[in-house]
Motif scaffolding. Sequence first.
Motif, PDB file in Angstrom:
ATOM      1  N   PHE A 226      -4.679 -16.763   8.143  1.00 16.30           N
ATOM      2  CA  PHE A 226      -5.584 -15.705   8.577  1.00 16.30           C
ATOM      3  C   PHE A 226      -5.004 -14.949   9.764  1.00 16.30           C
ATOM      4  N   VAL A 227      -4.402 -15.686  10.695  1.00 12.79           N
ATOM      5  CA  VAL A 227      -3.818 -15.059  11.884  1.00 12.79           C
ATOM      6  C   VAL A 227      -2.709 -14.093  11.476  1.00 12.79           C
ATOM      7  N   LYS A 228      -1.814 -14.554  10.614  1.00 14.08           N
ATOM      8  CA  LYS A 228      -0.711 -13.700  10.172  1.00 14.08           C
ATOM      9  C   LYS A 228      -1.225 -12.472   9.425  1.00 14.08           C
ATOM     10  N   ASP A 229      -2.254 -12.693   8.608  1.00 11.98           N
ATOM     11  CA  ASP A 229      -2.816 -11.577   7.850  1.00 11.98           C
ATOM     12  C   ASP A 229      -3.458 -10.553   8.788  1.00 11.98           C
ATOM     13  N   SER A 230      -4.084 -11.018   9.848  1.00 14.09           N
ATOM     14  CA  SER A 230      -4.702 -10.107  10.807  1.00 14.09           C
ATOM     15  C   SER A 230      -3.661  -9.261  11.512  1.00 14.09           C
ATOM     16  N   LEU A 231      -2.516  -9.863  11.859  1.00 14.24           N
ATOM     17  CA  LEU A 231      -1.440  -9.103  12.503  1.00 14.24           C
ATOM     18  C   LEU A 231      -0.891  -8.048  11.554  1.00 14.24           C
ATOM     19  N   ASN A 232      -0.718  -8.425  10.306  1.00 12.17           N
ATOM     20  CA  ASN A 232      -0.243  -7.459   9.315  1.00 12.17           C
ATOM     21  C   ASN A 232      -1.241  -6.341   9.090  1.00 12.17           C
ATOM     22  N   LEU A 233      -2.535  -6.672   9.195  1.00 13.99           N
ATOM     23  CA  LEU A 233      -3.567  -5.671   8.988  1.00 13.99           C
ATOM     24  C   LEU A 233      -3.518  -4.610  10.080  1.00 13.99           C
ATOM     25  N   VAL A 234      -3.262  -5.026  11.309  1.00 13.83           N
ATOM     26  CA  VAL A 234      -3.124  -4.070  12.405  1.00 13.83           C
ATOM     27  C   VAL A 234      -1.956  -3.129  12.134  1.00 13.83           C
ATOM     28  N   ARG A 235      -0.836  -3.697  11.716  1.00 14.54           N
ATOM     29  CA  ARG A 235       0.343  -2.872  11.412  1.00 14.54           C
ATOM     30  C   ARG A 235       0.086  -1.971  10.206  1.00 14.54           C
ATOM     31  N   PHE A 236      -0.639  -2.489   9.243  1.00 18.52           N
ATOM     32  CA  PHE A 236      -0.990  -1.737   8.039  1.00 18.52           C
ATOM     33  C   PHE A 236      -1.657  -0.418   8.414  1.00 18.52           C
ATOM     34  N   TRP A 237      -2.740  -0.505   9.203  1.00 15.96           N
ATOM     35  CA  TRP A 237      -3.488   0.707   9.546  1.00 15.96           C
ATOM     36  C   TRP A 237      -2.741   1.577  10.542  1.00 15.96           C
ATOM     37  N   GLU A 238      -1.889   0.973  11.348  1.00 12.22           N
ATOM     38  CA  GLU A 238      -1.068   1.771  12.257  1.00 12.22           C
ATOM     39  C   GLU A 238      -0.166   2.718  11.468  1.00 12.22           C
ATOM     40  N   ILE A 239       0.405   2.217  10.385  1.00 17.06           N
ATOM     41  CA  ILE A 239       1.277   3.056   9.549  1.00 17.06           C
ATOM     42  C   ILE A 239       0.457   4.076   8.772  1.00 17.06           C
ATOM     43  N   VAL A 240      -0.686   3.647   8.238  1.00 17.22           N
ATOM     44  CA  VAL A 240      -1.516   4.565   7.447  1.00 17.22           C
ATOM     45  C   VAL A 240      -1.984   5.747   8.289  1.00 17.22           C
ATOM     46  N   TYR A 241      -2.401   5.488   9.507  1.00 16.04           N
ATOM     47  CA  TYR A 241      -3.016   6.533  10.329  1.00 16.04           C
ATOM     48  C   TYR A 241      -2.026   7.315  11.183  1.00 16.04           C
ATOM     49  N   ASN A 242      -0.803   6.803  11.352  1.00 12.95           N
ATOM     50  CA  ASN A 242       0.151   7.454  12.253  1.00 12.95           C
ATOM     51  C   ASN A 242       1.502   7.627  11.586  1.00 12.95           C
ATOM     52  N   SER A 243       1.993   8.854  11.553  1.00 16.58           N
ATOM     53  CA  SER A 243       3.281   9.147  10.927  1.00 16.58           C
ATOM     54  C   SER A 243       4.393   8.353  11.590  1.00 16.58           C
ATOM     55  N   GLN A 244       5.325   7.892  10.780  1.00 22.38           N
ATOM     56  CA  GLN A 244       6.467   7.115  11.257  1.00 22.38           C
ATOM     57  C   GLN A 244       7.752   7.936  11.082  1.00 22.38           C
ATOM     58  N   ASN A 245       8.774   7.551  11.819  1.00 18.20           N
ATOM     59  CA  ASN A 245      10.094   8.193  11.724  1.00 18.20           C
ATOM     60  C   ASN A 245      10.048   9.697  11.998  1.00 18.20           C
ATOM     61  N   LYS A 246       9.071  10.132  12.780  1.00 18.04           N
ATOM     62  CA  LYS A 246       8.917  11.541  13.153  1.00 18.04           C
ATOM     63  C   LYS A 246       8.790  12.460  11.939  1.00 18.04           C
TER      64      LYS A 246
END
Length: 639
Positions: A226-246
């Motif tokens: 669950f802990v690992k999944d929660s960390l991945n979930l934070v990264r998941f939405w960070e990528i979805v909501y914020n453009s990467q690589n400029k």
Amino acid sequence: MLILVASHSMVYGQVNLPKVFSDSMVLQRGVDIPVWGTSNPGNQVTVELEGNRVKTVAGQDGKWILHMPSMQAGGPYAMRVYEGSQPQLVNEFKNVLIGDVWLASGQSNMEWQVEQAMNAEKEIKNAHYPDIRYFNVPHDKNIHAQSDVLGGSWEVIDSASVKTASAVAYFFARQLHIELDVPIGILQATWGGTPVEAWTSREQLLSSSITHDRILRNDLITANHFVKDSLNLVRFWEIVYNSQNKTDKIIPKRGFDDSKWAELTMPVTLKDMDMPSYQGLVWMRKAVSIPSSMGGKELSIDLGHPEMNYTLYFNGKEIAKNVWNAEPIHHYSIPAKLVKKGKNVIAVRIAFLWGGGGFNPPAEEMYITDGNSRVSLAGSWKYQKDLEPAIPMINNYHRYPTYLYNAMINPIVPYGIKGFIWYQGEDNVAAAHDYRALFPMLISDWRIRWRQGYLPFLYVQLANYMESKSEPSESDWAVLREAQTMTLAQPNTGMASIIDIGEADNIHPKNKQEVGRRLALLAEKLVYDKSVQAYGPLFQSYEIEGNKIKIKFSETGSGLAVRGSGQLKGFAVAGKDQRFYWADAVINGNSVVISSGKVKNPVAVRYAWADNPNSNLINKEGLPAVPFRTDSWDTAGKE
């Protein structure tokens, strides 16, 4: 002094009640009221409510439970909790009402909030019902059955608190409160995108061959997962909501070279593109020619029906950002300073998630306009995927069997309730046949846990959804609805059909008022013995009469009728070859007579058997006929 305070806390601070007991709670009338918690082993606990005092002693495991005498509707009262043989007050709950408590559960359509429903502004403004209260169980999941929820407290319904309450549950509670003039409490335990198995106990699921092996495989999962999944979930939405690589600085520009990108015709959805199982971020671009009459003007752009999570750019500038919880309007203003005569470039960064992505039809809803002229955005678009980091894999443990039961249902058992309301099934459509067994299992499971007999279980049948088909065809959604109808064989159950108020392009139809009303009608009839028409026409029997089939209905109310004007629609008929054709249908008393020139020897009839059927049979009370079929042939819905 500190030592004395600490000593007092140790002696008189050891009685704990679950968080479901709080100020402003509603306790169930007409039953012995369960109150429970923990304390030091052997400690005496006393609860006082409106002149009644009941004592018990905590067991060796520290757990205790008692039952207050049955009370009639009323209040407000105070409930006081004492401990010790010489009782010392340790807790007092104020503004307590006695009324009817309903557990509202399911996935997103039950979770959908009042502020997201139809006419939300008006509904919020008029929400002044101090005798309606709700407790929202926070999202949580766990491998093991828990004794308490993460948090929460009872809220009195007003214009502030109602915004985030379940819309279906609130409209249900409001009608019952008005009709019965008693306090109504709603225990809300909901989580979008969850299957029925997630809400069912381990013991019950182990009893079924459908879920037995899955449960045993899950025994390898630990809390660390669950802990690992929660960390991945934070990264998941960070990528979805914020453009990467400029990418947001480069790709939206007018001069960006997209000549090597793939091309497709919009509107189109993921399932019709060349990446049926893709999950990630996709960039899309379209060059549009703006006529001189529109150049330099402020324009409006309408994207029709794209997926929820996207960012829109016009000539390199961000115009809008739409995220999962935003109101899906999809039409925006383009500042005049960005609008050029001739070539302009629209770019969309869109998240393809959970099998969705792209733009849903119809094409005529994609355009740019100055109020007089339109430039269509349908047609050729360029697209490219994998320009940004891959989205992390999420295990979505909230969808795993029994984990939501453990964390969100078990902790509120055995709080006194009147019954259950349930809206779920979308997440089980892919294996709709299994729902015939899994849904009754949940109902039985919860009734066993509450130990209040055959508690009323009222539920919503899935609404019409997705594109309408021009010809009769198979449908997983129809099979799931059939499984829901079959569940009416369980004692003390009721089903609200909403096959007439869904939306083709929205899995969360906004008319939650009518959903709540129809559930309330069921409660009035089934639970409160009111003389109301609670069902639309229900298939009862059929007879083959030459080249026609006569369908007899129950629950016809004041009589069968057609919604709107014109002929009856939604009936299909087949012969032994199992090929269905649209049928002519005529009302004859409490029956409908079916025929088709294409089927000389009919053997089977289906009604509203589709994802989004064009059907219009009702009773004169305005309730829709429940979808059905007379055959038992193989269907869709098997995973």
